[in-house]
Design a protein around this motif. Sequence first.
Motif, PDB file in Angstrom:
ATOM      1  N   LEU A 159     -11.247  -3.698  -1.286  1.00  0.00           N
ATOM      2  CA  LEU A 159     -10.257  -2.859  -1.967  1.00  0.00           C
ATOM      3  C   LEU A 159      -9.192  -2.345  -1.000  1.00  0.00           C
ATOM      4  N   ILE A 160      -9.623  -1.896   0.178  1.00  0.00           N
ATOM      5  CA  ILE A 160      -8.677  -1.352   1.161  1.00  0.00           C
ATOM      6  C   ILE A 160      -7.798  -2.464   1.721  1.00  0.00           C
ATOM      7  N   GLN A 161      -8.360  -3.651   1.906  1.00  0.00           N
ATOM      8  CA  GLN A 161      -7.550  -4.782   2.370  1.00  0.00           C
ATOM      9  C   GLN A 161      -6.453  -5.101   1.357  1.00  0.00           C
ATOM     10  N   GLU A 162      -6.814  -5.091   0.078  1.00  0.00           N
ATOM     11  CA  GLU A 162      -5.854  -5.414  -0.972  1.00  0.00           C
ATOM     12  C   GLU A 162      -4.821  -4.306  -1.168  1.00  0.00           C
ATOM     13  N   ASN A 163      -5.264  -3.043  -1.087  1.00  0.00           N
ATOM     14  CA  ASN A 163      -4.369  -1.913  -1.300  1.00  0.00           C
ATOM     15  C   ASN A 163      -4.735  -0.772  -0.353  1.00  0.00           C
ATOM     16  N   PRO A 164      -4.198  -0.807   0.867  1.00  0.00           N
ATOM     17  CA  PRO A 164      -4.538   0.215   1.865  1.00  0.00           C
ATOM     18  C   PRO A 164      -4.212   1.640   1.420  1.00  0.00           C
ATOM     19  N   PHE A 165      -3.290   1.796   0.482  1.00  0.00           N
ATOM     20  CA  PHE A 165      -2.880   3.131   0.059  1.00  0.00           C
ATOM     21  C   PHE A 165      -3.955   3.828  -0.766  1.00  0.00           C
ATOM     22  N   MET A 166      -5.017   3.106  -1.112  1.00  0.00           N
ATOM     23  CA  MET A 166      -6.163   3.751  -1.758  1.00  0.00           C
ATOM     24  C   MET A 166      -6.798   4.786  -0.821  1.00  0.00           C
ATOM     25  N   LEU A 167      -6.575   4.625   0.486  1.00  0.00           N
ATOM     26  CA  LEU A 167      -7.085   5.602   1.453  1.00  0.00           C
ATOM     27  C   LEU A 167      -6.539   6.999   1.173  1.00  0.00           C
ATOM     28  N   CYS A 168      -5.355   7.072   0.581  1.00  0.00           N
ATOM     29  CA  CYS A 168      -4.734   8.367   0.287  1.00  0.00           C
ATOM     30  C   CYS A 168      -5.519   9.141  -0.767  1.00  0.00           C
ATOM     31  N   LYS A 169      -6.373   8.463  -1.541  1.00  0.00           N
ATOM     32  CA  LYS A 169      -7.226   9.160  -2.505  1.00  0.00           C
ATOM     33  C   LYS A 169      -8.282   9.989  -1.788  1.00  0.00           C
ATOM     34  N   ILE A 170      -8.621   9.574  -0.559  1.00  0.00           N
ATOM     35  CA  ILE A 170      -9.584  10.329   0.245  1.00  0.00           C
ATOM     36  C   ILE A 170      -8.898  11.560   0.810  1.00  0.00           C
ATOM     37  N   SER A 171      -7.718  11.336   1.414  1.00  0.00           N
ATOM     38  CA  SER A 171      -6.960  12.430   2.020  1.00  0.00           C
ATOM     39  C   SER A 171      -5.542  11.937   2.295  1.00  0.00           C
ATOM     40  N   LEU A 172      -4.556  12.762   2.021  1.00  0.00           N
ATOM     41  CA  LEU A 172      -3.161  12.385   2.204  1.00  0.00           C
ATOM     42  C   LEU A 172      -2.824  11.985   3.641  1.00  0.00           C
ATOM     43  N   PRO A 173      -3.421  12.605   4.664  1.00  0.00           N
ATOM     44  CA  PRO A 173      -3.100  12.187   6.033  1.00  0.00           C
ATOM     45  C   PRO A 173      -3.404  10.707   6.329  1.00  0.00           C
ATOM     46  N   TYR A 174      -4.134  10.037   5.457  1.00  0.00           N
ATOM     47  CA  TYR A 174      -4.402   8.610   5.662  1.00  0.00           C
ATOM     48  C   TYR A 174      -3.186   7.751   5.329  1.00  0.00           C
ATOM     49  N   PHE A 175      -2.102   8.361   4.845  1.00  0.00           N
ATOM     50  CA  PHE A 175      -0.920   7.598   4.454  1.00  0.00           C
ATOM     51  C   PHE A 175      -0.364   6.787   5.620  1.00  0.00           C
ATOM     52  N   ARG A 176      -0.256   7.411   6.793  1.00  0.00           N
ATOM     53  CA  ARG A 176       0.300   6.700   7.959  1.00  0.00           C
ATOM     54  C   ARG A 176      -0.575   5.492   8.320  1.00  0.00           C
ATOM     55  N   LEU A 177      -1.885   5.666   8.299  1.00  0.00           N
ATOM     56  CA  LEU A 177      -2.797   4.554   8.572  1.00  0.00           C
ATOM     57  C   LEU A 177      -2.647   3.469   7.504  1.00  0.00           C
ATOM     58  N   ALA A 178      -2.516   3.887   6.243  1.00  0.00           N
ATOM     59  CA  ALA A 178      -2.336   2.927   5.155  1.00  0.00           C
ATOM     60  C   ALA A 178      -1.060   2.113   5.366  1.00  0.00           C
ATOM     61  N   GLU A 179       0.006   2.763   5.817  1.00  0.00           N
ATOM     62  CA  GLU A 179       1.254   2.046   6.114  1.00  0.00           C
ATOM     63  C   GLU A 179       1.042   1.014   7.221  1.00  0.00           C
ATOM     64  N   GLN A 180       0.328   1.407   8.276  1.00  0.00           N
ATOM     65  CA  GLN A 180       0.065   0.490   9.388  1.00  0.00           C
ATOM     66  C   GLN A 180      -0.754  -0.713   8.924  1.00  0.00           C
ATOM     67  N   ILE A 181      -1.784  -0.447   8.107  1.00  0.00           N
ATOM     68  CA  ILE A 181      -2.610  -1.536   7.596  1.00  0.00           C
ATOM     69  C   ILE A 181      -1.772  -2.451   6.718  1.00  0.00           C
ATOM     70  N   SER A 182      -0.934  -1.869   5.888  1.00  0.00           N
ATOM     71  CA  SER A 182      -0.074  -2.640   4.988  1.00  0.00           C
ATOM     72  C   SER A 182       0.850  -3.552   5.779  1.00  0.00           C
ATOM     73  N   GLU A 183       1.430  -3.028   6.855  1.00  0.00           N
ATOM     74  CA  GLU A 183       2.306  -3.842   7.703  1.00  0.00           C
ATOM     75  C   GLU A 183       1.536  -4.965   8.388  1.00  0.00           C
ATOM     76  N   LYS A 184       0.326  -4.639   8.847  1.00  0.00           N
ATOM     77  CA  LYS A 184      -0.500  -5.621   9.559  1.00  0.00           C
ATOM     78  C   LYS A 184      -0.975  -6.748   8.627  1.00  0.00           C
ATOM     79  N   THR A 185      -1.369  -6.390   7.409  1.00  0.00           N
ATOM     80  CA  THR A 185      -1.973  -7.371   6.506  1.00  0.00           C
ATOM     81  C   THR A 185      -1.010  -7.931   5.472  1.00  0.00           C
ATOM     82  N   GLY A 186       0.140  -7.276   5.291  1.00  0.00           N
ATOM     83  CA  GLY A 186       1.068  -7.711   4.261  1.00  0.00           C
ATOM     84  C   GLY A 186       0.679  -7.260   2.879  1.00  0.00           C
ATOM     85  N   ALA A 187      -0.325  -6.367   2.792  1.00  0.00           N
ATOM     86  CA  ALA A 187      -0.772  -5.851   1.501  1.00  0.00           C
ATOM     87  C   ALA A 187       0.198  -4.783   1.025  1.00  0.00           C
ATOM     88  N   SER A 188       0.157  -4.498  -0.275  1.00  0.00           N
ATOM     89  CA  SER A 188       1.050  -3.468  -0.811  1.00  0.00           C
ATOM     90  C   SER A 188       0.266  -2.345  -1.444  1.00  0.00           C
TER      91      SER A 188
END
Length: 188
Positions: A159-188
């Motif tokens: 799920l996180i590989q497909e949509n890293p922004f799901m991490l934001c459901k845990i805590s908003l500070p994960y947004f920056r990490l989700a952006e990095q993962i999205s850039e690395k994997t090309g996921a949206s």
Amino acid sequence: PVDNDVPIDHTKKLKLGRVFSIKGTDLPRNADLLYIFEGDWIYEKQYGWTFVAESFQISIELTTDGIIAYLKTIPGVSKIAATRLVDKFGVDTIDILDNHPEQLKSVLGFTQKKVEAMQKYLKDNQAFQRCSRILIGLGLNKTSISKAFEMFGQKTGELIQENPFMLCKISLPYFRLAEQISEKTGAS
């Protein structure tokens, strides 16, 4: 002498029983089990060659003591209960546990409910290990992985590989990490 490279013969020395340091978070503490660690070697002036573990998994030693030690890691399985299983099934205990769990009920103390609880624990644990391997590669630490796994369950890694922004459901500070993962994997 080696210039900041892991000695070529480090595996040989380790097989011969050389003691070395391991650093990492949430490292196992059960000295009765064997572990496979993944990570990198670094050289530290104070400690010498040190292995920095990113992840680990239990390696089951197929001996009576090794199997009993592994079984004791399962909630609700005491040393006595583990010994009963090994006495009955020998080195086939792990195979029985994985592929023929109904046979466990032939051992004193192993009810249908207990066998189902063991199966659930093992299934969840395997899923967590698989999830950890995926998410550590994406930059999450064990604490974050635990939180994500608790929220999203056995398919967390995918799920996180497909949509890293799901991490934001845990805590908003994960947004920056989700952006990095999205850039690395090309996921949206």
